[in-house]
Motif scaffolding. Structure first.
Motif, PDB file in Angstrom:
ATOM      1  N   GLN A 226       9.429   9.764  -5.376  1.00  0.00           N
ATOM      2  CA  GLN A 226       8.947   9.030  -6.543  1.00  0.00           C
ATOM      3  C   GLN A 226       8.754   9.979  -7.724  1.00  0.00           C
ATOM      4  OE1 GLN A 226       4.834   7.484  -6.690  1.00  0.00           O
ATOM      5  NE2 GLN A 226       5.719   5.483  -7.058  1.00  0.00           N
TER       6      GLN A 226
ATOM      7  N   ARG B  27      10.731   0.752 -16.057  1.00  0.00           N
ATOM      8  CA  ARG B  27      11.294   1.067 -14.741  1.00  0.00           C
ATOM      9  C   ARG B  27      10.239   1.699 -13.837  1.00  0.00           C
ATOM     10  NH1 ARG B  27      13.924   5.094 -11.654  1.00  0.00           N
ATOM     11  NH2 ARG B  27      12.941   6.662 -12.963  1.00  0.00           N
ATOM     12  N   GLN B  28       9.477   2.628 -14.352  1.00  0.00           N
ATOM     13  CA  GLN B  28       8.438   3.253 -13.536  1.00  0.00           C
ATOM     14  C   GLN B  28       7.375   2.243 -13.128  1.00  0.00           C
ATOM     15  OE1 GLN B  28       6.880   6.751 -15.451  1.00  0.00           O
ATOM     16  NE2 GLN B  28       8.883   7.739 -15.643  1.00  0.00           N
TER      17      GLN B  28
ATOM     18  N   TYR C  95      14.046   2.707  -5.902  1.00  0.00           N
ATOM     19  CA  TYR C  95      14.519   3.710  -6.849  1.00  0.00           C
ATOM     20  C   TYR C  95      15.903   3.355  -7.379  1.00  0.00           C
ATOM     21  CZ  TYR C  95      10.696   6.272  -4.748  1.00  0.00           C
ATOM     22  OH  TYR C  95       9.457   6.640  -4.293  1.00  0.00           O
TER      23      TYR C  95
ATOM     24  N   ASN D  58       9.549   4.364   9.184  1.00  0.00           N
ATOM     25  CA  ASN D  58      10.916   4.523   8.670  1.00  0.00           C
ATOM     26  C   ASN D  58      11.352   3.291   7.878  1.00  0.00           C
ATOM     27  OD1 ASN D  58      11.430   7.110   9.638  1.00  0.00           O
ATOM     28  ND2 ASN D  58      11.985   6.357  11.666  1.00  0.00           N
TER      29      ASN D  58
ATOM     30  N   ALA E  48       9.663   3.288   4.532  1.00  0.00           N
ATOM     31  CA  ALA E  48      10.253   4.281   3.639  1.00  0.00           C
ATOM     32  C   ALA E  48      11.607   3.816   3.106  1.00  0.00           C
ATOM     33  CB  ALA E  48      10.404   5.608   4.378  1.00  0.00           C
TER      34      ALA E  48
ATOM     35  N   LEU F 140      17.756  11.502 -26.404  1.00  0.00           N
ATOM     36  CA  LEU F 140      17.536  10.515 -27.454  1.00  0.00           C
ATOM     37  C   LEU F 140      16.322  10.892 -28.304  1.00  0.00           C
ATOM     38  CD1 LEU F 140      18.234   7.265 -25.409  1.00  0.00           C
ATOM     39  CD2 LEU F 140      19.740   8.418 -27.021  1.00  0.00           C
ATOM     40  N   GLN F 141      15.344  11.471 -27.686  1.00  0.00           N
ATOM     41  CA  GLN F 141      14.179  11.928 -28.445  1.00  0.00           C
ATOM     42  C   GLN F 141      14.560  13.073 -29.389  1.00  0.00           C
ATOM     43  OE1 GLN F 141      11.404  12.812 -25.318  1.00  0.00           O
ATOM     44  NE2 GLN F 141      10.520  10.763 -25.332  1.00  0.00           N
TER      45      GLN F 141
ATOM     46  N   ILE G 198      11.095   1.287   0.314  1.00  0.00           N
ATOM     47  CA  ILE G 198      10.648   1.912  -0.930  1.00  0.00           C
ATOM     48  C   ILE G 198      11.801   2.660  -1.592  1.00  0.00           C
ATOM     49  CG2 ILE G 198       9.104   3.651  -1.874  1.00  0.00           C
ATOM     50  CD1 ILE G 198       7.036   2.814   0.168  1.00  0.00           C
ATOM     51  N   ASN G 199      12.667   3.263  -0.787  1.00  0.00           N
ATOM     52  CA  ASN G 199      13.824   3.961  -1.361  1.00  0.00           C
ATOM     53  C   ASN G 199      14.726   3.012  -2.140  1.00  0.00           C
ATOM     54  OD1 ASN G 199      13.122   6.492  -0.466  1.00  0.00           O
ATOM     55  ND2 ASN G 199      14.188   6.261   1.484  1.00  0.00           N
TER      56      ASN G 199
ATOM     57  N   ILE H 120       8.712   0.223 -10.281  1.00  0.00           N
ATOM     58  CA  ILE H 120       8.697   0.980  -9.031  1.00  0.00           C
ATOM     59  C   ILE H 120       7.288   1.030  -8.454  1.00  0.00           C
ATOM     60  CG2 ILE H 120       8.971   3.303  -8.069  1.00  0.00           C
ATOM     61  CD1 ILE H 120      11.389   3.655  -9.882  1.00  0.00           C
ATOM     62  N   ARG H 121       6.321   1.276  -9.314  1.00  0.00           N
ATOM     63  CA  ARG H 121       4.930   1.315  -8.825  1.00  0.00           C
ATOM     64  C   ARG H 121       4.520  -0.049  -8.276  1.00  0.00           C
ATOM     65  NH1 ARG H 121       4.087   4.511 -13.637  1.00  0.00           N
ATOM     66  NH2 ARG H 121       3.718   6.684 -13.099  1.00  0.00           N
TER      67      ARG H 121
ATOM     68  N   ALA I  42      14.608   3.663 -25.325  1.00  0.00           N
ATOM     69  CA  ALA I  42      14.854   4.293 -24.028  1.00  0.00           C
ATOM     70  C   ALA I  42      13.541   4.613 -23.318  1.00  0.00           C
ATOM     71  CB  ALA I  42      15.674   5.571 -24.206  1.00  0.00           C
ATOM     72  N   GLN I  43      12.560   5.087 -24.062  1.00  0.00           N
ATOM     73  CA  GLN I  43      11.263   5.401 -23.462  1.00  0.00           C
ATOM     74  C   GLN I  43      10.600   4.143 -22.936  1.00  0.00           C
ATOM     75  OE1 GLN I  43       9.895   8.692 -23.162  1.00  0.00           O
ATOM     76  NE2 GLN I  43       8.657   7.506 -21.736  1.00  0.00           N
TER      77      GLN I  43
ATOM     78  N   GLU J  93       8.440  10.439   0.582  1.00  0.00           N
ATOM     79  CA  GLU J  93       8.346   9.302  -0.335  1.00  0.00           C
ATOM     80  C   GLU J  93       7.633   9.698  -1.620  1.00  0.00           C
ATOM     81  OE1 GLU J  93      10.810   7.387   1.495  1.00  0.00           O
ATOM     82  OE2 GLU J  93       9.870   6.428  -0.229  1.00  0.00           O
TER      83      GLU J  93
ATOM     84  N   ILE K   1       7.469  11.721   6.477  1.00  0.00           N
ATOM     85  CA  ILE K   1       7.971  10.500   5.842  1.00  0.00           C
ATOM     86  C   ILE K   1       7.169  10.191   4.586  1.00  0.00           C
ATOM     87  CG2 ILE K   1       8.176   8.001   6.127  1.00  0.00           C
ATOM     88  CD1 ILE K   1       8.869   8.474   9.055  1.00  0.00           C
TER      89      ILE K   1
ATOM     90  N   THR L 110       6.281  -0.630  -4.939  1.00  0.00           N
ATOM     91  CA  THR L 110       5.691   0.199  -3.891  1.00  0.00           C
ATOM     92  C   THR L 110       4.377  -0.393  -3.403  1.00  0.00           C
ATOM     93  OG1 THR L 110       6.709   2.167  -4.858  1.00  0.00           O
ATOM     94  CG2 THR L 110       4.871   2.522  -3.361  1.00  0.00           C
TER      95      THR L 110
ATOM     96  N   GLU M 234      12.305   3.216 -19.745  1.00  0.00           N
ATOM     97  CA  GLU M 234      11.908   4.094 -18.649  1.00  0.00           C
ATOM     98  C   GLU M 234      10.494   3.761 -18.174  1.00  0.00           C
ATOM     99  OE1 GLU M 234      13.318   6.075 -16.732  1.00  0.00           O
ATOM    100  OE2 GLU M 234      11.608   7.074 -15.783  1.00  0.00           O
TER     101      GLU M 234
ATOM    102  N   VAL N  67      15.569  10.516 -21.094  1.00  0.00           N
ATOM    103  CA  VAL N  67      15.196  10.035 -22.433  1.00  0.00           C
ATOM    104  C   VAL N  67      15.180  11.184 -23.444  1.00  0.00           C
ATOM    105  CG1 VAL N  67      13.392   8.812 -23.727  1.00  0.00           C
ATOM    106  CG2 VAL N  67      13.878   8.190 -21.367  1.00  0.00           C
TER     107      VAL N  67
ATOM    108  N   SER O  57      12.106  10.872  -9.129  1.00  0.00           N
ATOM    109  CA  SER O  57      12.681   9.757  -9.874  1.00  0.00           C
ATOM    110  C   SER O  57      12.052   9.658 -11.258  1.00  0.00           C
ATOM    111  CB  SER O  57      12.487   8.460  -9.096  1.00  0.00           C
ATOM    112  OG  SER O  57      12.934   7.347  -9.852  1.00  0.00           O
ATOM    113  N   PHE O  58      10.748   9.788 -11.317  1.00  0.00           N
ATOM    114  CA  PHE O  58      10.080   9.664 -12.614  1.00  0.00           C
ATOM    115  C   PHE O  58      10.450  10.840 -13.530  1.00  0.00           C
ATOM    116  CE2 PHE O  58       8.542   6.075 -11.021  1.00  0.00           C
ATOM    117  CZ  PHE O  58       7.204   5.893 -10.729  1.00  0.00           C
TER     118      PHE O  58
END
Lengths: 224, 211
Positions: free
Chosen positions: A137, B27-28, B136, B126, B129, A151-152, B132-133, B31-32, B20-21, A133, A129, B35, B24, A148, A140-141
């Protein structure tokens, strides 16, 4: 002015060419950076996987099972130390209490050994588990960063637009100068070549026919 | 030429990549953060919590086992005393079986407590988890934290336990105990009759004259 137009065209074209080259180099640099970044993500994932793999090996299993067996045996001992009654009449006691305890202890040891497999299995489930996870992550990252990238690349592709526009502007100046030079000049064209209509004098030495000597012949007519 | 000047005044090409960067990166970071908040909400589920859960079941089951043991011991003691077998080999065998079964019953309780504790541990993992899912998808740490707190509170609430099954039922239903009690009559002031068999509570049928 024509020379000025040609010169500005050359300069403008040179600038536009350099803009394209620099933009292409920037795109390549951007691509290399993205590759390096994705490689870092892959390295992280590989490191995580190697760590997970170590947790799933037989060595880790033996350690976890040993810990589980010891914990279970201790729980058996703790529970066995709890009396179920405060008083037991002498006539209601086992005559083989030592053998009874030994039998129970032996059974408990084997039971703890068998139960240790369940403890190891639980630890594997929990590790899976956590591992999932961590990998999710990372995925996802990495995916977000990859999103991106187009676009770069677009940014890199247009990074030298200013220089290209300057080149185009200079070229347009040169073109204008050329047009100006073309339309401001006096007509420069050569005399059309006139057909000679001078009479041809009859030459009795070369003529073959019945034309009298000294007659003027029309060069457009045949006297054959 | 005018297009270059106009483009310069309009600020040139928009920085799509930069925006966009930045999005992103945000977003990260969300998420951190989410979490971390989920892990903080589940921080109370440590080994000590699961040991308490295990001990709670042991504390719940041991009194029931004690009642069962006491009843069984009394029944065996009465039966043996009623048949005059308190100082016999049968008595020793019976008590040995009783105390061995007592040890096994205690181990059963310990294993059941451990199993329930492990099941709870797996459920908690579970749930953590799953929360956390959700990050995303939503990248919303606030909702993830709220869900984590509600889920954690649900796990910390006491759960209902089923009553303990009689651990000595097999002992009392042993065949030879039943046969022994039926073969030996109850003690009485009269001289023992070794010629009759069968239980005194179930008199023998009268012999029939016709066969």
């Amino acid at each position: 002015m024509s020379y000025a137009g040609a010169a500005t065209n050359i300069v403008g074209g040179e600038l536009s060419g350099w803009a394209n080259v620099l933009a292409k180099q920037n795109m390549f640099d951007t691509y290399k950076r993205e590759l390096a970044q994705q490689q870092q993500f892959r390295d992280q994932g590989a490191g995580l996987f190697q760590g997970f793999l170590g947790q799933a090996g037989p060595g880790a299993a033996a350690t976890e099972m040993s810990q589980g067996r010891q914990a279970r045996e201790k729980s058996y001992q703790d529970v066995a130390a709890t009396p179920l009654s405060t008083f037991t009449p002498p006539t209601e006691q086992s005559t083989s209490s030592a053998r009874d305890k030994a039998a129970v202890n032996m059974r408990g040891q084997e039971r703890a050994t068998l139960g240790a497999y369940s403890d190891w299995q639980l630890r594997q489930v929990l590790n899976n588990i956590q591992n999932q996870e961590a990998l999710k992550q990372l995925t996802s990252f990495a995916g977000g960063q990859a999103g991106v990238f187009p676009l770069q690349m677009y940014k890199a592709q247009h990074s030298e637009d200013t220089l290209a526009q300057i080149g185009a502007a200079i070229s347009s100046i040169g073109g204008g100068a050329a047009n100006y030079a073309q339309f401001s000049q006096s007509p420069q064209f050569s005399q059309p070549q006139q057909q000679s209509f001078a009479p041809i004098t009859y030459n009795p030495n070369t003529y073959q026919g019945d034309i009298p000597s000294g007659a003027v012949l029309n060069p457009y007519l045949s006297y054959a | 030429m005018g297009f270059a000047i106009a483009d310069a005044f309009m600020g040139g090409t928009p920085d799509y990549a930069g925006q966009a960067q930045a999005s992103e990166n945000a977003r990260q970071a969300q998420i951190r953060k989410g979490t971390k908040q989920v892990n903080q909400a589940f921080a109370g589920f440590n080994p000590q919590f699961y040991n308490q859960r295990r001990q709670a079941y042991i504390d719940y089951a041991m009194p029931q086992l004690s009642d069962q043991f006491t009843q069984t011991r009394n029944q065996i003691g009465f039966g043996l005393a009623n048949k005059g077998l308190t100082q016999s080999g049968t008595s020793g065998k019976q008590w040995s079986d009783l105390f061995r079964q007592e040890g096994v019953a205690k181990q059963n309780i310990a294993d059941t407590a451990t199993s329930q504790s492990q099941a709870l541990q797996q459920q908690v993992a579970n749930s953590q988890a799953n929360l956390i899912n959700q990050l995303y998808t939503t990248a919303d740490p606030a909702s993830a934290q709220q869900s984590a707190i509600q889920t954690a509170a649900g796990f910390q609430a006491p759960s209902t336990f089923a009553p303990l099954v009689n651990q000595f039922s097999g002992l009392l239903n042993q065949y030879y105990i039943s046969q022994l009690l039926n073969q030996k009559p109850a003690t009485s002031a009269a001289a023992p009759d070794y010629t009759s068999y069968g239980s005194q509570f179930a008199p023998l049928p009268q012999p029939s004259s016709s066969y």
